[in-house]
Write a protein that holds these residues in place. Structure first.
Motif, PDB file in Angstrom:
ATOM      1  N   GLN A 120       0.929  -1.153   0.055  1.00 27.78           N
ATOM      2  CA  GLN A 120      -0.169  -0.014   0.132  1.00 27.78           C
ATOM      3  C   GLN A 120       0.958   1.184  -0.002  1.00 27.78           C
ATOM      4  OE1 GLN A 120      -2.549  -0.372   3.373  1.00 27.78           O
ATOM      5  NE2 GLN A 120      -3.750  -1.945   2.567  1.00 27.78           N
ATOM      6  N   VAL A 121       0.546   2.245  -0.987  1.00 30.87           N
ATOM      7  CA  VAL A 121       1.294   3.428  -0.873  1.00 30.87           C
ATOM      8  C   VAL A 121       0.264   4.659  -0.886  1.00 30.87           C
ATOM      9  CG1 VAL A 121       2.587   4.929  -2.427  1.00 30.87           C
ATOM     10  CG2 VAL A 121       2.738   2.386  -2.888  1.00 30.87           C
ATOM     11  N   ARG A 122       0.743   5.491   0.291  1.00 29.98           N
ATOM     12  CA  ARG A 122       0.113   6.554   0.776  1.00 29.98           C
ATOM     13  C   ARG A 122       1.030   7.820   0.145  1.00 29.98           C
ATOM     14  NH1 ARG A 122      -1.169   2.727   4.313  1.00 29.98           N
ATOM     15  NH2 ARG A 122      -3.480   2.422   4.971  1.00 29.98           N
ATOM     16  N   VAL A 123       0.335   9.036  -0.073  1.00 29.42           N
ATOM     17  CA  VAL A 123       0.962  10.313  -0.407  1.00 29.42           C
ATOM     18  C   VAL A 123       0.386  11.328   0.264  1.00 29.42           C
ATOM     19  CG1 VAL A 123       1.876  11.901  -2.352  1.00 29.42           C
ATOM     20  CG2 VAL A 123       1.272   9.456  -2.760  1.00 29.42           C
ATOM     21  N   SER A 124       1.305  12.192   1.074  1.00 24.47           N
ATOM     22  CA  SER A 124       0.958  13.035   1.868  1.00 24.47           C
ATOM     23  C   SER A 124       0.183  14.217   0.915  1.00 24.47           C
ATOM     24  CB  SER A 124       1.920  13.625   2.596  1.00 24.47           C
ATOM     25  OG  SER A 124       3.085  14.414   1.483  1.00 24.47           O
ATOM     26  N   ASP A 125       0.287  14.367  -0.241  1.00 24.66           N
ATOM     27  CA  ASP A 125      -0.455  15.398  -0.849  1.00 24.66           C
ATOM     28  C   ASP A 125      -1.594  14.736  -1.581  1.00 24.66           C
ATOM     29  OD1 ASP A 125      -1.097  17.451  -2.814  1.00 24.66           O
ATOM     30  OD2 ASP A 125       0.779  18.044  -3.398  1.00 24.66           O
ATOM     31  N   PRO A 126      -2.746  15.389  -1.115  1.00 20.02           N
ATOM     32  CA  PRO A 126      -4.045  14.687  -1.832  1.00 20.02           C
ATOM     33  C   PRO A 126      -4.283  14.764  -3.541  1.00 20.02           C
ATOM     34  CG  PRO A 126      -4.682  16.637  -0.558  1.00 20.02           C
ATOM     35  CD  PRO A 126      -3.082  16.122  -0.144  1.00 20.02           C
ATOM     36  N   ARG A 127      -3.435  15.808  -3.937  1.00 20.99           N
ATOM     37  CA  ARG A 127      -3.746  16.126  -5.332  1.00 20.99           C
ATOM     38  C   ARG A 127      -2.710  15.164  -6.189  1.00 20.99           C
ATOM     39  NH1 ARG A 127      -4.046  21.866  -7.636  1.00 20.99           N
ATOM     40  NH2 ARG A 127      -4.866  20.595  -9.006  1.00 20.99           N
ATOM     41  N   VAL A 128      -2.065  14.275  -5.523  1.00 21.99           N
ATOM     42  CA  VAL A 128      -1.083  13.330  -6.200  1.00 21.99           C
ATOM     43  C   VAL A 128      -1.858  11.854  -6.161  1.00 21.99           C
ATOM     44  CG1 VAL A 128       1.182  12.220  -6.348  1.00 21.99           C
ATOM     45  CG2 VAL A 128       1.025  14.580  -5.505  1.00 21.99           C
ATOM     46  N   SER A 129      -1.818  11.360  -7.113  1.00 23.71           N
ATOM     47  CA  SER A 129      -2.659   9.924  -7.082  1.00 23.71           C
ATOM     48  C   SER A 129      -1.654   8.768  -7.745  1.00 23.71           C
ATOM     49  CB  SER A 129      -3.776  10.115  -7.950  1.00 23.71           C
ATOM     50  OG  SER A 129      -3.521  10.332  -9.263  1.00 23.71           O
ATOM     51  N   VAL A 130      -1.507   7.993  -7.266  1.00 25.35           N
ATOM     52  CA  VAL A 130      -0.574   6.538  -7.636  1.00 25.35           C
ATOM     53  C   VAL A 130      -1.515   5.891  -8.574  1.00 25.35           C
ATOM     54  CG1 VAL A 130       0.414   4.645  -6.780  1.00 25.35           C
ATOM     55  CG2 VAL A 130       0.178   6.449  -5.136  1.00 25.35           C
ATOM     56  N   VAL A 131      -0.953   5.752  -9.750  1.00 23.70           N
ATOM     57  CA  VAL A 131      -1.416   5.106 -11.169  1.00 23.70           C
ATOM     58  C   VAL A 131      -0.886   3.616 -10.970  1.00 23.70           C
ATOM     59  CG1 VAL A 131      -1.405   5.078 -13.417  1.00 23.70           C
ATOM     60  CG2 VAL A 131      -1.600   7.366 -12.101  1.00 23.70           C
ATOM     61  N   GLU A 132       0.432   3.343 -10.647  1.00 20.21           N
ATOM     62  CA  GLU A 132       0.934   2.066 -10.512  1.00 20.21           C
ATOM     63  C   GLU A 132       2.076   1.637  -9.581  1.00 20.21           C
ATOM     64  OE1 GLU A 132       2.642  -1.281 -14.060  1.00 20.21           O
ATOM     65  OE2 GLU A 132       2.018   0.745 -14.374  1.00 20.21           O
ATOM     66  N   ILE A 133       1.978   0.750  -8.938  1.00 22.79           N
ATOM     67  CA  ILE A 133       3.085   0.101  -8.192  1.00 22.79           C
ATOM     68  C   ILE A 133       3.804  -1.074  -8.468  1.00 22.79           C
ATOM     69  CG2 ILE A 133       3.690  -0.526  -5.551  1.00 22.79           C
ATOM     70  CD1 ILE A 133       1.011   0.411  -4.757  1.00 22.79           C
ATOM     71  N   ASP A 134       5.195  -1.094  -8.811  1.00 19.38           N
ATOM     72  CA  ASP A 134       5.962  -2.080  -9.204  1.00 19.38           C
ATOM     73  C   ASP A 134       7.151  -2.295  -8.127  1.00 19.38           C
ATOM     74  OD1 ASP A 134       7.137  -3.886 -10.993  1.00 19.38           O
ATOM     75  OD2 ASP A 134       8.400  -2.283 -11.887  1.00 19.38           O
ATOM     76  N   PRO A 135       6.923  -3.700  -7.585  1.00 17.21           N
ATOM     77  CA  PRO A 135       5.985  -4.520  -7.777  1.00 17.21           C
ATOM     78  C   PRO A 135       4.590  -4.354  -6.679  1.00 17.21           C
ATOM     79  CG  PRO A 135       7.691  -5.360  -6.387  1.00 17.21           C
ATOM     80  CD  PRO A 135       8.150  -3.933  -6.538  1.00 17.21           C
ATOM     81  N   LYS A 136       3.530  -4.871  -6.955  1.00 13.11           N
ATOM     82  CA  LYS A 136       2.550  -4.633  -6.256  1.00 13.11           C
ATOM     83  C   LYS A 136       2.516  -5.345  -4.862  1.00 13.11           C
ATOM     84  CE  LYS A 136      -0.374  -3.846 -10.424  1.00 13.11           C
ATOM     85  NZ  LYS A 136       0.582  -3.813 -11.308  1.00 13.11           N
ATOM     86  N   THR A 137       3.200  -6.484  -5.059  1.00 15.43           N
ATOM     87  CA  THR A 137       3.274  -7.489  -3.604  1.00 15.43           C
ATOM     88  C   THR A 137       4.646  -7.733  -3.143  1.00 15.43           C
ATOM     89  OG1 THR A 137       3.122  -9.493  -4.875  1.00 15.43           O
ATOM     90  CG2 THR A 137       1.153  -8.454  -4.184  1.00 15.43           C
ATOM     91  N   VAL A 138       4.897  -8.312  -2.156  1.00 14.93           N
ATOM     92  CA  VAL A 138       6.285  -8.422  -1.636  1.00 14.93           C
ATOM     93  C   VAL A 138       6.357  -9.704  -0.928  1.00 14.93           C
ATOM     94  CG1 VAL A 138       5.898  -7.290   0.608  1.00 14.93           C
ATOM     95  CG2 VAL A 138       8.406  -8.061  -0.260  1.00 14.93           C
ATOM     96  N   GLY A 139       7.190 -10.713  -1.432  1.00 14.07           N
ATOM     97  CA  GLY A 139       7.204 -12.009  -0.676  1.00 14.07           C
ATOM     98  C   GLY A 139       7.748 -12.081   0.531  1.00 14.07           C
ATOM     99  N   ILE A 140       7.454 -12.599   1.769  1.00 16.06           N
ATOM    100  CA  ILE A 140       7.942 -12.502   2.905  1.00 16.06           C
ATOM    101  C   ILE A 140       7.782 -13.857   3.682  1.00 16.06           C
ATOM    102  CG2 ILE A 140       7.623 -11.372   5.326  1.00 16.06           C
ATOM    103  CD1 ILE A 140       6.770  -8.930   4.009  1.00 16.06           C
ATOM    104  N   ARG A 141       8.966 -14.114   4.084  1.00 12.52           N
ATOM    105  CA  ARG A 141       8.920 -15.337   4.960  1.00 12.52           C
ATOM    106  C   ARG A 141       9.214 -15.113   6.656  1.00 12.52           C
ATOM    107  NH1 ARG A 141      13.087 -20.842   4.153  1.00 12.52           N
ATOM    108  NH2 ARG A 141      12.282 -21.742   6.116  1.00 12.52           N
TER     109      ARG A 141
END
Length: 458
Positions: A120-141
């Motif tokens: 999950q990506v949050r931006v402090s400026d509400p006028r900025v929108s996140v279009v895509e995250i690369d990668p969308k997930t992370v593998g965790i053990r």
């Protein structure tokens, strides 16, 4: 009024009401249209001044793990940073910093094992929108945290010098705690704090880093050792019948007159000897060399020396002893008096020197001072180009043997009076008058010559 009249009146009122409503709706529609149009115009104008930008943010953003359950730890993680594509007005885009973002992997409710966690990506400026995250997930053990206590093992990894032994290492503390992922802690079979003596013949006391190792002796990385170091003490002692002694050089003969022995270097300076304990107990803290002959020496000597040992005593690792004897001339001092000579005096000129002798204080090797002759030291004054008159000049030593040094000249300033030659004066001949019968011609008078100044003897 009849019923028909009432109906007519009512009908006219209804028509007027409808007209009013229609007029109001018409005015409202005009206002809405005007407002929408204004918003569109404002949006177009704003977009021209501050256009929207869609692009990949240049910095990679770190992932923060949140809501990890107690007793669990992240053992493996496929990525630790992500890249994001953003849409934002240009002015807002320019104001973005890495601290403007928060990228989280929420582990709420997750247990030990391998997981794919949505980012999950949050931006402090509400006028900025996140279009895509690369990668969308992370593998965790996730692994459970485990702790175990171990006694520390310490080995001496090198040998003590010949004739010495060492006691078992003493550790403070002697135990540590290994903690970390259970899968790694279970691999640890021992912890060690090995030490090197490095030829020490006394107590070794050294802080050593503790290492966790598996059954094959390989280091186990990724675990925490508490405390990470331990103090290792190893007592080193000499065996019975062995002894360390210094080496004393013995010389015979006398170096040449005027020389002295200024230094003696022995290599090695000590030796380890072995023998009967009773004989060894009678040996002081040194042994002597067989006498080395320096008789008549005038230069440094370097010789192999033999040690003078009692019967039944031998030297360990006897690779020979080298003795270097420095033979140096004795330094002394001497004061001599020398007459001053002039250089550069013009032809015909005279000069008076006061005083005409100088005392020269010399220092240097005694043999060179004793061999000094009268011609070895010359004192000169340079009067080249000096006009007539009195001058104060510094004398200088024009030559001196290389091994000697001039410490001072007394006096260091000499008065010189230069006198130029006086030209010879001759009287002009008298004019002979015309012959007169009654007079006798007057003889010509010649002035006597003035003798030239006699140079002052030097």
């Amino acid at each position: 009024m009849s019923n028909n009249g009432c109906v007519a009146v009512t009908s006219r009122k209804s028509k007027r009401g409808v007209s009013v409503i229609r007029s109001a709706f018409g005015q409202l529609s005009s206002l809405v249209i005007a407002l929408v149009f204004a918003i569109i115009v404002w949006g177009v104008a704003t977009d021209k001044e501050n256009p929207s930008r869609l692009a990949l943010y240049p910095d990679q953003l770190p992932i923060e793990i949140v809501n990890r359950a107690d007793g669990l730890m992240v053992f493996q993680q496929t990525v630790d940073k992500v890249r994001v594509t953003l849409r934002a007005p240009q002015a807002n885009w320019d104001a973005l910093r890495p601290t403007s973002f928060s990228v989280t992997a929420d582990l709420q409710g997750l247990d030990a094992g391998s997981q794919q966690v949505q980012l999950q990506v949050r931006v402090s400026d509400p006028r900025v929108s996140v279009v895509e995250i690369d990668p969308k997930t992370v593998g965790i053990r996730l692994e459970r945290v485990k702790s175990r206590d171990f006694d520390i093992r310490s080995d001496v990894l090198d040998a003590v010098p010949l004739g010495y032994i060492y006691q078992a290492p003493v550790l403070t503390p002697a135990q540590v705690t290994i903690s970390g992922p259970a899968i790694l802690v279970d691999q640890v079979t021992e912890v060690s704090a090995d030490v090197y003596l490095r030829g020490t013949k006394t107590l070794v006391e050294r802080e050593v880093t503790v290492q966790a190792r598996d059954a094959q002796g390989n280091p186990v990385l990724g675990v925490t050792i508490t405390p990470p170091t331990t103090m290792v003490k190893v007592q080193v002692e000499q065996r019975v019948g062995y002894k360390d002694v210094s080496i004393k050089t013995v010389l015979k003969g006398t170096v040449a007159p005027g020389y002295w022995v200024s230094n003696i270097l022995v290599s090695p300076t000590t030796a380890t000897i072995a023998g009967n304990p009773d004989v060894m107990a009678k040996i002081a803290g040194y042994i002597e060399t067989v006498p080395i002959d320096v008789n008549g020496a005038t230069a440094d000597l370097s010789k192999k020396a033999t040690l003078s040992l009692p019967e039944g005593v031998s030297v360990l690792n006897n690779e020979g002893v080298t003795v270097q004897v420095s033979v140096t001339p004795i330094l002394g001092g001497q004061t001599i008096r020398r007459k001053v000579s002039l250089q550069g005096l013009r032809r015909g000129a005279t000069a008076t020197v006061s005083p005409d002798t100088v005392e020269v204080i010399l220092s240097g090797p005694l043999p060179s001072l004793q061999a000094l002759t009268a011609d070895d030291i010359q004192i000169t004054l340079d009067v080249t180009g000096l006009a007539s008159g009195t001058h104060q000049l510094k004398p200088r030593v024009s030559q001196i043997p290389g091994a000697l040094r001039v410490q001072n000249l007394v006096p260091d300033t000499i008065q010189v009076i230069v006198v130029d030659p006086t030209p010879t004066a001759t009287a002009s001949p008298s004019i002979t008058p015309s012959p007169i019968p009654t007079l006798t011609a007057t003889p010509t008078l010649v002035a006597p010559s003035i003798p030239t100044a006699i140079p002052t003897p030097r």
